[in-house]
Write an enzyme that holds these catalytic residues in place. Sequence first.
Site, PDB file in Angstrom:
ATOM      1  N   ASP A  35      33.528  36.648  94.978  1.00  0.00           N
ATOM      2  CA  ASP A  35      34.974  36.705  94.743  1.00  0.00           C
ATOM      3  C   ASP A  35      35.326  37.777  93.730  1.00  0.00           C
ATOM      4  OD1 ASP A  35      36.118  34.481  96.305  1.00  0.00           O
ATOM      5  OD2 ASP A  35      34.869  33.204  95.034  1.00  0.00           O
ATOM      6  N   HIS A  66      34.790  38.839  99.042  1.00  0.00           N
ATOM      7  CA  HIS A  66      36.190  38.436  99.197  1.00  0.00           C
ATOM      8  C   HIS A  66      37.014  39.172  98.145  1.00  0.00           C
ATOM      9  CE1 HIS A  66      39.260  34.842  98.839  1.00  0.00           C
ATOM     10  NE2 HIS A  66      39.805  35.926  99.350  1.00  0.00           N
ATOM     11  N   GLY A 143      42.605  32.429  93.459  1.00  0.00           N
ATOM     12  CA  GLY A 143      42.660  32.740  92.030  1.00  0.00           C
ATOM     13  C   GLY A 143      41.681  31.962  91.177  1.00  0.00           C
ATOM     14  N   GLY A 178      38.258  24.326  97.721  1.00  0.00           N
ATOM     15  CA  GLY A 178      38.266  22.866  97.754  1.00  0.00           C
ATOM     16  C   GLY A 178      37.424  22.244  98.868  1.00  0.00           C
TER      17      GLY A 178
HETATM   18  C1  DX5 Z   1      39.320  31.058  94.997  1.00  0.00           C
HETATM   19  C2  DX5 Z   1      38.051  31.706  95.531  1.00  0.00           C
HETATM   20  C3  DX5 Z   1      37.058  30.745  96.024  1.00  0.00           C
HETATM   21  C4  DX5 Z   1      36.478  29.814  94.987  1.00  0.00           C
HETATM   22  C5  DX5 Z   1      36.176  28.519  95.684  1.00  0.00           C
HETATM   23  O1  DX5 Z   1      40.305  32.006  94.868  1.00  0.00           O
HETATM   24  O2  DX5 Z   1      38.390  32.559  96.615  1.00  0.00           O
HETATM   25  O3  DX5 Z   1      36.016  31.396  96.730  1.00  0.00           O
HETATM   26  O4  DX5 Z   1      35.307  30.297  94.373  1.00  0.00           O
HETATM   27  O5  DX5 Z   1      35.803  27.574  94.753  1.00  0.00           O
HETATM   28  P1  DX5 Z   1      35.746  26.012  95.097  1.00  0.00           P
HETATM   29  O6  DX5 Z   1      34.806  25.839  96.247  1.00  0.00           O
HETATM   30  O7  DX5 Z   1      35.275  25.423  93.827  1.00  0.00           O
HETATM   31  O8  DX5 Z   1      37.153  25.589  95.465  1.00  0.00           O
HETATM   32 ZN    ZN Z   2      36.716  33.357  97.873  1.00  0.00          ZN
END
Ligand code: DX5
Ligand code: ZN
Length: 216
Positions: A35, A66, A143, A178
């Site tokens: 990320d 991402h 975020g 999530g």
């Molecule tokens: C949020 C990121 C996600 C995040 C997901 O903006 O894009 O990839 O790391 O984290 P979890 O799985 O804890 O919701």
């Molecule tokens: Zn992500």
Amino acid sequence: METIISPSILAADFNILGEQIQEVEKSGAKYLHIDVMDGIFVPSISFGMPVITSVRKHTKLFFDVHLMIVEPIRYIEEFVKAGADMITFHLEAAEGHVEETLDKIHALGCKAGLSVKPATPVSALEPYVMKTDMILVMTVEPGFGGQKYIETSTEKIRAVRQLLERHGLKTDIEVDGGITVDNAGIVKEAGANVLVAGSTVFQGNIAERVQKLLQA
Ligand code: DX5
Ligand code: ZN
């Protein structure tokens, strides 16, 4: 479709990042979700190319990058050079340049993903599906890690799968935000086949959590 788990290193312990990536590699996960946040497209700032370049030397995992940054086209070459296997950017961050950005990623030999925030309608994706290797449906506001899955996302995943089918495509659908052992089965049934998981994987035994997500 085969389910792929993409653990998000945003939730890793950066002090032992290398060790945790080794554990991911042994866990049955095939992707590593990376990320990148710029503090403008999303409020938070995460990390950039130097971290990717550094971990690239130590793992063969598929790098699922991402980008949560404005005007992603500015940085495509640098992320490819750093070791991205797939670059996913946000439709909302690339207005007027979506097709050009997809083309640029492909021209550099990388896979291209397109992501939508929770409020962006599925119809906004339609002009680009033919050129996209993966659609990323955000299941939280991008975020931050550790947020709760937005329940209406399930219908959205279904609608994206229907859109792809209408175009005769078997494109991957990734979900991010999530994802837990409890809702993994629901998102798969709705049509997602690439599951990002940050907290679920890293706040526990990595291999065990990945296996649970695969089996859900
Ligand atoms: C949020 C990121 C996600 C995040 C997901 O903006 O894009 O990839 O790391 O984290 P979890 O799985 O804890 O919701
Ligand atoms: Zn992500």
